[in-house]
Design a protein around this motif. Structure first.
Motif, PDB file in Angstrom:
ATOM      1  N   GLN A  25       4.072  -6.608   5.013  1.00 20.06           N
ATOM      2  CA  GLN A  25       4.243  -6.998   3.609  1.00 20.06           C
ATOM      3  C   GLN A  25       5.692  -6.723   3.201  1.00 20.06           C
ATOM      4  O   GLN A  25       6.325  -5.804   3.706  1.00 20.06           O
ATOM      5  CB  GLN A  25       3.244  -6.273   2.692  1.00 20.06           C
ATOM      6  N   ASP A  26       6.167  -7.545   2.258  1.00 20.37           N
ATOM      7  CA  ASP A  26       7.583  -7.512   1.932  1.00 20.37           C
ATOM      8  C   ASP A  26       7.884  -6.955   0.550  1.00 20.37           C
ATOM      9  O   ASP A  26       8.972  -7.177   0.008  1.00 20.37           O
ATOM     10  CB  ASP A  26       8.180  -8.916   2.079  1.00 20.37           C
ATOM     11  N   MET A  27       6.923  -6.246  -0.066  1.00 21.27           N
ATOM     12  CA  MET A  27       7.127  -5.773  -1.437  1.00 21.27           C
ATOM     13  C   MET A  27       7.116  -4.260  -1.555  1.00 21.27           C
ATOM     14  O   MET A  27       6.919  -3.728  -2.634  1.00 21.27           O
ATOM     15  CB  MET A  27       6.049  -6.360  -2.342  1.00 21.27           C
ATOM     16  N   ASP A  28       7.291  -3.555  -0.481  1.00 18.02           N
ATOM     17  CA  ASP A  28       7.396  -2.097  -0.527  1.00 18.02           C
ATOM     18  C   ASP A  28       6.125  -1.446  -1.093  1.00 18.02           C
ATOM     19  O   ASP A  28       6.187  -0.402  -1.739  1.00 18.02           O
ATOM     20  CB  ASP A  28       8.625  -1.685  -1.364  1.00 18.02           C
ATOM     21  N   HIS A  29       4.978  -2.054  -0.840  1.00 20.78           N
ATOM     22  CA  HIS A  29       3.721  -1.499  -1.334  1.00 20.78           C
ATOM     23  C   HIS A  29       3.314  -0.275  -0.534  1.00 20.78           C
ATOM     24  O   HIS A  29       3.448  -0.248   0.701  1.00 20.78           O
ATOM     25  CB  HIS A  29       2.603  -2.543  -1.249  1.00 20.78           C
ATOM     26  N   GLU A  30       2.769   0.730  -1.233  1.00 22.46           N
ATOM     27  CA  GLU A  30       2.338   1.933  -0.540  1.00 22.46           C
ATOM     28  C   GLU A  30       1.008   1.727   0.182  1.00 22.46           C
ATOM     29  O   GLU A  30       0.801   2.222   1.283  1.00 22.46           O
ATOM     30  CB  GLU A  30       2.175   3.101  -1.542  1.00 22.46           C
ATOM     31  N   ASN A  31       0.079   1.054  -0.480  1.00 18.04           N
ATOM     32  CA  ASN A  31      -1.291   0.970   0.038  1.00 18.04           C
ATOM     33  C   ASN A  31      -1.513  -0.337   0.781  1.00 18.04           C
ATOM     34  O   ASN A  31      -1.201  -1.416   0.264  1.00 18.04           O
ATOM     35  CB  ASN A  31      -2.306   1.067  -1.112  1.00 18.04           C
ATOM     36  N   MET A  32      -2.091  -0.221   1.957  1.00 15.29           N
ATOM     37  CA  MET A  32      -2.430  -1.402   2.744  1.00 15.29           C
ATOM     38  C   MET A  32      -3.845  -1.249   3.286  1.00 15.29           C
ATOM     39  O   MET A  32      -4.334  -0.128   3.494  1.00 15.29           O
ATOM     40  CB  MET A  32      -1.427  -1.611   3.883  1.00 15.29           C
ATOM     41  N   PHE A  33      -4.497  -2.387   3.531  1.00  6.40           N
ATOM     42  CA  PHE A  33      -5.923  -2.402   3.854  1.00  6.40           C
ATOM     43  C   PHE A  33      -6.197  -3.402   4.979  1.00  6.40           C
ATOM     44  O   PHE A  33      -5.540  -4.439   5.072  1.00  6.40           O
ATOM     45  CB  PHE A  33      -6.738  -2.850   2.631  1.00  6.40           C
ATOM     46  N   TRP A  34      -7.199  -3.101   5.783  1.00  6.17           N
ATOM     47  CA  TRP A  34      -7.750  -4.054   6.728  1.00  6.17           C
ATOM     48  C   TRP A  34      -9.229  -4.268   6.428  1.00  6.17           C
ATOM     49  O   TRP A  34     -10.002  -3.302   6.334  1.00  6.17           O
ATOM     50  CB  TRP A  34      -7.613  -3.571   8.175  1.00  6.17           C
ATOM     51  N   ALA A  92      -4.404  -6.688   3.444  1.00  5.83           N
ATOM     52  CA  ALA A  92      -4.029  -6.741   2.035  1.00  5.83           C
ATOM     53  C   ALA A  92      -3.130  -5.562   1.700  1.00  5.83           C
ATOM     54  O   ALA A  92      -3.128  -4.536   2.385  1.00  5.83           O
ATOM     55  CB  ALA A  92      -5.277  -6.731   1.146  1.00  5.83           C
ATOM     56  N   SER A  93      -2.364  -5.712   0.620  1.00  2.87           N
ATOM     57  CA  SER A  93      -1.530  -4.612   0.160  1.00  2.87           C
ATOM     58  C   SER A  93      -1.546  -4.565  -1.366  1.00  2.87           C
ATOM     59  O   SER A  93      -1.895  -5.544  -2.030  1.00  2.87           O
ATOM     60  CB  SER A  93      -0.091  -4.758   0.654  1.00  2.87           C
ATOM     61  N   ILE A  94      -1.184  -3.404  -1.909  1.00  5.06           N
ATOM     62  CA  ILE A  94      -1.163  -3.228  -3.365  1.00  5.06           C
ATOM     63  C   ILE A  94      -0.118  -2.184  -3.730  1.00  5.06           C
ATOM     64  O   ILE A  94       0.149  -1.254  -2.976  1.00  5.06           O
ATOM     65  CB  ILE A  94      -2.564  -2.826  -3.880  1.00  5.06           C
ATOM     66  N   ASP A  95       0.469  -2.359  -4.900  1.00  4.21           N
ATOM     67  CA  ASP A  95       1.447  -1.411  -5.422  1.00  4.21           C
ATOM     68  C   ASP A  95       0.698  -0.249  -6.069  1.00  4.21           C
ATOM     69  O   ASP A  95       0.031  -0.446  -7.078  1.00  4.21           O
ATOM     70  CB  ASP A  95       2.343  -2.114  -6.443  1.00  4.21           C
ATOM     71  N   ARG A  98       0.759   0.415  -9.759  1.00  2.00           N
ATOM     72  CA  ARG A  98       0.210  -0.590 -10.662  1.00  2.00           C
ATOM     73  C   ARG A  98      -1.200  -0.961 -10.247  1.00  2.00           C
ATOM     74  O   ARG A  98      -1.665  -2.048 -10.489  1.00  2.00           O
ATOM     75  CB  ARG A  98       1.104  -1.826 -10.669  1.00  2.00           C
ATOM     76  N   VAL A  99      -1.877   0.018  -9.609  1.00  2.00           N
ATOM     77  CA  VAL A  99      -3.221  -0.246  -9.096  1.00  2.00           C
ATOM     78  C   VAL A  99      -4.129  -0.752 -10.192  1.00  2.00           C
ATOM     79  O   VAL A  99      -4.954  -1.631  -9.989  1.00  2.00           O
ATOM     80  CB  VAL A  99      -3.796   1.028  -8.454  1.00  2.00           C
ATOM     81  N   SER A 100      -3.961  -0.215 -11.400  1.00  2.00           N
ATOM     82  CA  SER A 100      -4.935  -0.515 -12.435  1.00  2.00           C
ATOM     83  C   SER A 100      -4.846  -1.937 -12.928  1.00  2.00           C
ATOM     84  O   SER A 100      -5.792  -2.461 -13.478  1.00  2.00           O
ATOM     85  CB  SER A 100      -4.755   0.442 -13.609  1.00  2.00           C
ATOM     86  N   ASN A 101      -3.732  -2.587 -12.751  1.00  2.00           N
ATOM     87  CA  ASN A 101      -3.675  -3.931 -13.296  1.00  2.00           C
ATOM     88  C   ASN A 101      -3.045  -4.940 -12.347  1.00  2.00           C
ATOM     89  O   ASN A 101      -2.595  -5.988 -12.760  1.00  2.00           O
ATOM     90  CB  ASN A 101      -2.915  -3.919 -14.629  1.00  2.00           C
ATOM     91  N   GLN A 102      -3.018  -4.612 -11.082  1.00  2.00           N
ATOM     92  CA  GLN A 102      -2.518  -5.569 -10.097  1.00  2.00           C
ATOM     93  C   GLN A 102      -3.567  -5.759  -9.023  1.00  2.00           C
ATOM     94  O   GLN A 102      -4.142  -4.820  -8.533  1.00  2.00           O
ATOM     95  CB  GLN A 102      -1.226  -5.062  -9.451  1.00  2.00           C
ATOM     96  N   PRO A 103      -3.802  -6.987  -8.652  1.00  2.00           N
ATOM     97  CA  PRO A 103      -4.785  -7.238  -7.602  1.00  2.00           C
ATOM     98  C   PRO A 103      -4.197  -6.936  -6.232  1.00  2.00           C
ATOM     99  O   PRO A 103      -2.993  -6.781  -6.079  1.00  2.00           O
ATOM    100  CB  PRO A 103      -5.046  -8.724  -7.736  1.00  2.00           C
ATOM    101  N   GLN A 104      -5.064  -6.856  -5.280  1.00  2.00           N
ATOM    102  CA  GLN A 104      -4.600  -6.797  -3.903  1.00  2.00           C
ATOM    103  C   GLN A 104      -4.060  -8.171  -3.509  1.00  2.00           C
ATOM    104  O   GLN A 104      -4.567  -9.195  -3.938  1.00  2.00           O
ATOM    105  CB  GLN A 104      -5.751  -6.411  -2.977  1.00  2.00           C
TER     106      GLN A 104
END
Lengths: 115, 113
Positions: A25-34, A92-95, A98-104
């Motif tokens: 992922q190219d957005m420096d997100h901390e959380n990633m999922f499989w 998938a990845s997420i910031d 901004r977990v509360s208002n950004q989707p994966q």
């Protein structure tokens, strides 16, 4: 725009092989999922990672492991592939800030066939 | 723990007809709710989300959903569907700070001419 890239769209392997699925992922997100996706079962979480070298098991971790050596890359490893691991795999990845208002954000998936 | 049930595995409709895709969830804590769409051979795309506030949520492509806390439901609706809406739709909930999603089983919407 966030880009989550999975290295292969289609992959065919043999039983017993060690298989690597790569996700970047190219957005420096901390959380990633499989996740794995199977008809009639939806998506099920295999593993997730909340920082480099940090990982936690999801709902179906058996037969899988993961690696997160760099923030942008999250690898799923099938130590000894079996036919019941034939499936669609989605990364998938997420910031985390901004977990509360950004989707994966999802990649396009890797369709893996184990013969 | 959370769980999500999508009550219909397949929904066939004719073009320009209204459609409702049903989703029920269970959770012991407050949740965020999402609908995703997956077109053939593609990843998941967010349609809409409920985080707080108004219970009627509008999303992309003319879809909307209503959060009903008493019935623990989050049904997706569209007043007039198009052929291009043919896809698989997933309802999902998130209740943790990690952003983990729990998905329903999916509903395949097929729009016929």
């Amino acid at each position: 725009d966030v880009k989550v890239t999975q290295s292969s769209r289609y992959l065919v392997k043999r039983t017993g092989e060690k298989v690597f699925l790569e996700c970047v992922q190219d957005m420096d997100h901390e959380n990633m999922f499989w996740y794995r996706q199977d008809p009639g079962l939806g998506l099920r979480l295999i593993y997730f990672s909340y920082d480099v070298k940090m990982k936690e098991k999801g709902d179906i971790p058996e037969g899988y492991s993961v690696s997160r050596e760099k923030k942008e890359r999250f690898s799923l490893i099938l130590e000894s592939a079996s036919t019941n691991q034939t499936s669609m795999y989605l990364c998938a990845s997420i910031d985390v800030d901004r977990v509360s208002n950004q989707p994966q954000h999802f990649g396009d998936g890797t369709r893996l066939s184990i013969l | 723990a959370q769980s999500v049930t999508q009550l219909d595995s397949q929904v066939p409709v004719f073009e320009e007809a209204p459609v409702e895709l049903r989703c029920n969830y269970s959770s012991s804590v407050s949740v965020y709710l999402f609908w995703y769409v997956q077109y053939p051979n593609q990843g998941l795309q967010l349609l809409l989300k409920y985080l707080s506030g108004s219970t009627l949520v509008k999303g992309i492509n003319g879809f909307e959903a209503e959060f009903n806390k008493s019935q623990t439901s989050f049904h997706l609706r569209k007043p007039s569907v198009h052929i291009s809406d043919t896809a698989e739709y997933f309802c999902a909930v998130s209740a943790t700070s990690y952003g983990k999603l729990t998905f329903g089983q999916g509903t395949i919407l097929t729009v016929h001419p």
